[in-house]
Write an enzyme that holds these catalytic residues in place. Sequence first.
Site, short mmCIF file in Angstrom:
data_model
loop_
_atom_site.label_atom_id
_atom_site.label_comp_id
_atom_site.label_asym_id
_atom_site.label_seq_id
_atom_site.Cartn_x
_atom_site.Cartn_y
_atom_site.Cartn_z
N ASP A 16 0.86 -1.17 0.00
CA ASP A 16 0.00 0.00 0.00
C ASP A 16 0.91 1.23 0.00
O ASP A 16 2.09 1.15 0.38
CB ASP A 16 -0.88 -0.04 1.26
CG ASP A 16 -1.72 1.20 1.42
OD1 ASP A 16 -2.42 1.58 0.47
OD2 ASP A 16 -1.67 1.80 2.51
N LEU A 17 0.37 2.39 -0.39
CA LEU A 17 1.18 3.62 -0.38
C LEU A 17 0.88 4.49 0.84
O LEU A 17 1.70 4.61 1.74
CB LEU A 17 0.89 4.44 -1.65
CG LEU A 17 1.61 4.07 -2.94
CD1 LEU A 17 1.15 4.99 -4.07
CD2 LEU A 17 3.12 4.18 -2.78
N ASP A 18 -0.32 5.09 0.85
CA ASP A 18 -0.65 6.11 1.84
C ASP A 18 -0.70 5.54 3.25
O ASP A 18 -1.39 4.54 3.51
CB ASP A 18 -2.01 6.74 1.50
CG ASP A 18 -2.01 7.42 0.14
OD1 ASP A 18 -0.93 7.82 -0.32
OD2 ASP A 18 -3.10 7.54 -0.46
N ASP A 188 -1.36 -0.63 6.04
CA ASP A 188 -1.77 -0.14 7.36
C ASP A 188 -3.23 -0.37 7.67
O ASP A 188 -3.64 -0.26 8.83
CB ASP A 188 -1.50 1.37 7.45
CG ASP A 188 -2.45 2.17 6.57
OD1 ASP A 188 -3.25 2.96 7.10
OD2 ASP A 188 -2.41 2.01 5.33
#
Length: 238
Positions: A16-18, A188
Amino acid sequence: MRFYRPLRPIAAMTFDLDDTLYDNRPVIRRTAQKSHAFLQSYHPLLRQFSVEQYQQLRDSLLKQEPDIYHDVSEWRRRAVELAMRNVGLNEDEAGEGSRAVMAEFAYWRSQVEVPDETHSTLAMLAERIPLVVITNGNAEPHLFGLDKYFKFILRAGPDGRAKPYHDMYHLAAQNLGLPLENILHIGDDLTTDVAGSVRCGMQSCWINLCAGNLMHIADSRLLPDLEISRLASLTALV
């Protein structure tokens, strides 16, 4: 690092990025402020257009087209276009205006401060196994120096339905030519990242950056394979 079940061999990792590779909260706040101010300044008839009015348009679009949430950029552009049409701009003007607002949004959305630990960890991992991004968001990693670590980037909308749907997880495995069970997904969010990857057959790593307790979080549905509190812990796995 906490293990909830034995790990199978890891041949690749997806990220995931954010809020996994960097803190996205200040980015979103600044981007929302800057892009809305740009929208208000774009045309005199939009000067009084409020954030609440914008949100109402987003909500109405979602009600009419429930699947639009899979592509957050198009959802935002359509809401901006509708705002412009509602104040009297014609179709061409509203289309051009919405693209201008989205260009401003894209600029601020990618003004991201990436921690040194993220760079060093990804660089080390990328030397050993292929890395892939799977994101529901609209940040552009090439604008803040993260794209160089990844084989490819999958984005909800153009590349399938948003996580936790399996579309992008399966596409990542297909493009990598690897079984799902030998890919570790790191994220997250306990719903989109953990539950989504576990249900599709991947191994899952929850990055717990806020000292949360997995047993006392409302959206904790499925156990990840492991839990970490620092991204650098991943280098011990390969």
